[in-house]
Design a protein around this motif. Structure first.
Motif, PDB file in Angstrom:
ATOM      1  N   CYS A  39      -7.416   9.773   1.249  1.00 30.33           N
ATOM      2  CA  CYS A  39      -6.406   8.777   0.897  1.00 30.33           C
ATOM      3  C   CYS A  39      -7.039   7.749  -0.036  1.00 30.33           C
ATOM      4  O   CYS A  39      -8.160   7.299   0.195  1.00 30.33           O
ATOM      5  CB  CYS A  39      -5.869   8.088   2.153  1.00 30.33           C
ATOM      6  N   GLU A  40      -6.301   7.401  -1.079  1.00 36.56           N
ATOM      7  CA  GLU A  40      -6.708   6.327  -1.986  1.00 36.56           C
ATOM      8  C   GLU A  40      -5.561   5.333  -2.055  1.00 36.56           C
ATOM      9  O   GLU A  40      -4.418   5.724  -2.306  1.00 36.56           O
ATOM     10  CB  GLU A  40      -7.049   6.888  -3.368  1.00 36.56           C
ATOM     11  N   VAL A  41      -5.859   4.081  -1.826  1.00 37.48           N
ATOM     12  CA  VAL A  41      -4.794   3.082  -1.768  1.00 37.48           C
ATOM     13  C   VAL A  41      -4.885   2.138  -2.956  1.00 37.48           C
ATOM     14  O   VAL A  41      -5.975   1.789  -3.408  1.00 37.48           O
ATOM     15  CB  VAL A  41      -4.839   2.277  -0.444  1.00 37.48           C
ATOM     16  N   ASN A  42      -3.730   1.758  -3.466  1.00 35.12           N
ATOM     17  CA  ASN A  42      -3.629   0.756  -4.519  1.00 35.12           C
ATOM     18  C   ASN A  42      -2.975  -0.479  -3.919  1.00 35.12           C
ATOM     19  O   ASN A  42      -1.863  -0.391  -3.384  1.00 35.12           O
ATOM     20  CB  ASN A  42      -2.790   1.278  -5.692  1.00 35.12           C
ATOM     21  N   ILE A  43      -3.649  -1.608  -4.001  1.00 33.73           N
ATOM     22  CA  ILE A  43      -3.155  -2.842  -3.388  1.00 33.73           C
ATOM     23  C   ILE A  43      -2.871  -3.870  -4.468  1.00 33.73           C
ATOM     24  O   ILE A  43      -3.731  -4.184  -5.296  1.00 33.73           O
ATOM     25  CB  ILE A  43      -4.188  -3.410  -2.395  1.00 33.73           C
ATOM     26  N   SER A  44      -1.646  -4.392  -4.449  1.00 35.58           N
ATOM     27  CA  SER A  44      -1.243  -5.448  -5.375  1.00 35.58           C
ATOM     28  C   SER A  44      -0.621  -6.574  -4.568  1.00 35.58           C
ATOM     29  O   SER A  44       0.324  -6.344  -3.812  1.00 35.58           O
ATOM     30  CB  SER A  44      -0.225  -4.927  -6.396  1.00 35.58           C
ATOM     31  N   LEU A  45      -1.131  -7.773  -4.717  1.00 38.38           N
ATOM     32  CA  LEU A  45      -0.584  -8.928  -4.003  1.00 38.38           C
ATOM     33  C   LEU A  45       0.034  -9.909  -4.982  1.00 38.38           C
ATOM     34  O   LEU A  45      -0.450 -10.084  -6.096  1.00 38.38           O
ATOM     35  CB  LEU A  45      -1.690  -9.665  -3.231  1.00 38.38           C
ATOM     36  N   SER A  46       1.096 -10.560  -4.535  1.00 40.24           N
ATOM     37  CA  SER A  46       1.638 -11.676  -5.304  1.00 40.24           C
ATOM     38  C   SER A  46       1.121 -12.954  -4.662  1.00 40.24           C
ATOM     39  O   SER A  46       0.628 -12.941  -3.532  1.00 40.24           O
ATOM     40  CB  SER A  46       3.170 -11.644  -5.299  1.00 40.24           C
ATOM     41  N   ASN A  47       1.226 -14.027  -5.364  1.00 43.91           N
ATOM     42  CA  ASN A  47       0.643 -15.274  -4.878  1.00 43.91           C
ATOM     43  C   ASN A  47       1.573 -15.955  -3.878  1.00 43.91           C
ATOM     44  O   ASN A  47       2.141 -17.006  -4.131  1.00 43.91           O
ATOM     45  CB  ASN A  47       0.369 -16.209  -6.052  1.00 43.91           C
ATOM     46  N   ILE A  48       1.735 -15.317  -2.711  1.00 43.85           N
ATOM     47  CA  ILE A  48       2.586 -15.874  -1.660  1.00 43.85           C
ATOM     48  C   ILE A  48       1.846 -15.805  -0.340  1.00 43.85           C
ATOM     49  O   ILE A  48       0.970 -14.968  -0.133  1.00 43.85           O
ATOM     50  CB  ILE A  48       3.933 -15.132  -1.543  1.00 43.85           C
ATOM     51  N   SER A  49       2.200 -16.660   0.572  1.00 43.43           N
ATOM     52  CA  SER A  49       1.464 -16.758   1.845  1.00 43.43           C
ATOM     53  C   SER A  49       1.759 -15.620   2.793  1.00 43.43           C
ATOM     54  O   SER A  49       1.032 -15.415   3.753  1.00 43.43           O
ATOM     55  CB  SER A  49       1.808 -18.082   2.539  1.00 43.43           C
ATOM     56  N   ALA A  50       2.833 -14.851   2.545  1.00 43.67           N
ATOM     57  CA  ALA A  50       3.207 -13.779   3.480  1.00 43.67           C
ATOM     58  C   ALA A  50       2.093 -12.777   3.669  1.00 43.67           C
ATOM     59  O   ALA A  50       1.945 -12.170   4.723  1.00 43.67           O
ATOM     60  CB  ALA A  50       4.463 -13.064   2.981  1.00 43.67           C
ATOM     61  N   PHE A  51       1.267 -12.602   2.624  1.00 40.49           N
ATOM     62  CA  PHE A  51       0.215 -11.593   2.710  1.00 40.49           C
ATOM     63  C   PHE A  51      -0.869 -11.967   3.704  1.00 40.49           C
ATOM     64  O   PHE A  51      -1.596 -11.124   4.187  1.00 40.49           O
ATOM     65  CB  PHE A  51      -0.426 -11.390   1.337  1.00 40.49           C
ATOM     66  N   GLU A  52      -1.023 -13.241   3.994  1.00 37.78           N
ATOM     67  CA  GLU A  52      -2.133 -13.674   4.816  1.00 37.78           C
ATOM     68  C   GLU A  52      -2.096 -13.056   6.209  1.00 37.78           C
ATOM     69  O   GLU A  52      -3.121 -12.870   6.837  1.00 37.78           O
ATOM     70  CB  GLU A  52      -2.138 -15.200   4.914  1.00 37.78           C
ATOM     71  N   ASN A  53      -0.908 -12.731   6.696  1.00 37.89           N
ATOM     72  CA  ASN A  53      -0.784 -12.126   8.018  1.00 37.89           C
ATOM     73  C   ASN A  53      -0.413 -10.648   7.937  1.00 37.89           C
ATOM     74  O   ASN A  53       0.061 -10.066   8.901  1.00 37.89           O
ATOM     75  CB  ASN A  53       0.277 -12.882   8.837  1.00 37.89           C
ATOM     76  N   ASP A  54      -0.633 -10.035   6.757  1.00 49.35           N
ATOM     77  CA  ASP A  54      -0.357  -8.608   6.583  1.00 49.35           C
ATOM     78  C   ASP A  54       1.107  -8.278   6.897  1.00 49.35           C
ATOM     79  O   ASP A  54       1.430  -7.252   7.459  1.00 49.35           O
ATOM     80  CB  ASP A  54      -1.281  -7.774   7.491  1.00 49.35           C
ATOM     81  N   SER A  55       2.005  -9.201   6.591  1.00 46.18           N
ATOM     82  CA  SER A  55       3.422  -8.962   6.859  1.00 46.18           C
ATOM     83  C   SER A  55       4.086  -8.337   5.637  1.00 46.18           C
ATOM     84  O   SER A  55       3.534  -8.351   4.538  1.00 46.18           O
ATOM     85  CB  SER A  55       4.123 -10.268   7.232  1.00 46.18           C
ATOM     86  N   SER A  56       5.273  -7.790   5.830  1.00 47.50           N
ATOM     87  CA  SER A  56       5.938  -7.043   4.764  1.00 47.50           C
ATOM     88  C   SER A  56       6.631  -7.969   3.782  1.00 47.50           C
ATOM     89  O   SER A  56       7.178  -9.009   4.150  1.00 47.50           O
ATOM     90  CB  SER A  56       6.963  -6.082   5.372  1.00 47.50           C
ATOM     91  N   LEU A  57       6.620  -7.552   2.520  1.00 45.88           N
ATOM     92  CA  LEU A  57       7.364  -8.261   1.490  1.00 45.88           C
ATOM     93  C   LEU A  57       8.808  -7.796   1.484  1.00 45.88           C
ATOM     94  O   LEU A  57       9.116  -6.716   1.952  1.00 45.88           O
ATOM     95  CB  LEU A  57       6.753  -7.970   0.118  1.00 45.88           C
TER      96      LEU A  57
END
Length: 401
Positions: A90-108
């Motif tokens: 498995c190879e994963v591609n991770i893209s984050l936007s500048n929002i706090s939701a990512f800090e707790n690994d929650s869904s966008l």
């Protein structure tokens, strides 16, 4: 759609493309990090690469998708896809936007995932489901920390250090053109409709894990979690389905009565039988207990012909020898004691030998009652009818009051 509406937390992951390529080999790195070796043994082996749309929004979703994909591949007979053997990566591609939701690994939200994603970082060659989940969690935390400091995410390829439990940089700025792909001039375009009867191909596809899971919930009255545990791999579901068929042949029941027998079979299957299989490292292909023998044992337990303790002991013996449970029960005289006169003799013996516990019982101490029940079961070799033991103990102890 039917599966989607009835399976908790169902999510549809779109497939962007599937293509074939060839393995070129692999690099083996020495523990001291000073040497790398090239292994060409796998060179030329065909590989299938599947690429999803950016519909996966958390580490746990990524892991579940990989597990479900492996199940589908196994049900279709395409591959065993053992990650530990290098048959699936498995190879994963991770893209984050500048929002706090990512800090707790929650869904966008869907809009977020389409319009506000940031710089892509790829993690290569993850070789276990655990590594997929852990690497994504770490990378989300790493990138979130940079974004909170208003720092830029560098587009790069990173690796996963299992021992250190963190990602590390391998190379930067890789786009599709960096791989220098080019069209194969000797290959003609293929039109699948001219090569295959697509409708016939669809009809040839076996029941996949999602459909089997739903059917087990409907037909057997099992919960989603129970059905899921039976359908992750083809073999457990096939075996259990044969067990249920044998149970139905042994005694025709319906409704709640049938579901209770199936649930009892599941409990022994998921705990006792699977426990023995794990302990002895035995797969279903080498299992000595036939579905008929297992169902026969469950039938004895369901009808209270044998106690639960005896059923577990008999299971261990037929697991080792592959014989019919009825032979073991008869040879060792393991039939459950339900005769009141015979049981009363054991109960009176235990009461006379355990005066302190009897005294505590009369004071209302629950653990004293449990102790006396346990002593009766031990004295009977696990053969006493548990509910009858409770009844006869109450009869003698309340009479003494």
């Amino acid at each position: 759609d039917n599966v989607q509406s009835q399976i908790p937390n169902f999510k549809k992951i779109r497939i962007r493309r599937i293509h074939l390529e060839e393995d070129t080999g692999r690099l083996l790195h020495s523990e001291d990090g000073k040497n790398s070796f090239v292994d060409f043994n796998r060179a030329g082996i065909p590989l299938m690469e599947l690429v999803t749309e950016p519909d996966i929004n958390s580490a746990s979703e990524a892991r579940k998708f990989c597990e479900e994909l492996r199940s589908i591949l196994r049900y279709l007979g395409i591959a065993s896809a053992d990650m530990e053997k290098g048959e699936m990566r498995c190879e994963v591609n991770i893209s984050l936007s500048n929002i706090s939701a990512f800090e707790n690994d929650s869904s966008l939200s869907e809009a977020d995932s389409r319009n506000e994603l940031g710089t892509k970082v790829e993690i290569k060659n993850l070789n276990s489901f655990r590594a997929v989940e852990q690497a994504i969690k770490y990378e989300i935390q790493r990138q979130s920390a940079l974004l909170r400091k208003s720092k830029k995410i560098i587009q790069e390829t990173r690796g996963w250090d299992e021992n250190a439990a963190k990602t590390f940089s391998q190379r930067q700025k890789e786009e599709a053109h960096d791989y220098r792909y080019f069209s194969e001039p000797d290959l003609e375009p293929l039109e699948p409709k001219k090569l295959f009867d697509l409708e016939e191909l669809k009809r040839s596809i076996p029941e996949l894990p999602g459909e089997k899971k739903l059917r087990f919930m409907k037909e057997f009255g099992l919960s989603f979690e129970e059905s899921n545990s039976l359908t992750l791999e083809p073999s457990p579901g096939l075996y259990f389905e044969d067990v249920v068929s044998e149970l139905d042949n042994l005694q025709k029941t319906s409704g709640e009565a049938r579901e209770r027998r199936i649930k009892l079979a599941y409990n022994y299957f998921a705990t006792d039988l699977k426990g023995l299989m794990v302990k002895e490292n035995i797969g279903f292909e080498n299992l000595k207990i036939s579905p008929h023998a297992f169902a026969h044992l469950i039938d004895f337990a369901a009808k209270k012909i044998i106690s639960s303790a005896v059923a577990k002991a008999v299971l261990a013996e037929i697991f080792e020898k592959g014989i019919d449970p009825e032979l073991v029960i008869k040879e060792k005289s393991l039939l459950q004691i339900s005769d009141v006169k015979e049981l009363d003799e054991i109960v009176k013996k235990i009461i006379e030998a355990n005066a302190p516990a009897v005294k505590d019982f009369k004071k209302g101490k629950e653990n004293a009652r449990q102790f006396l029940v346990g002593q009766v079961m031990k004295e009977s070799g696990g053969r006493a009818n548990p509910s009858l033991v409770q009844e006869r103990l109450r009869h003698f102890l309340t009479r003494q009051n």
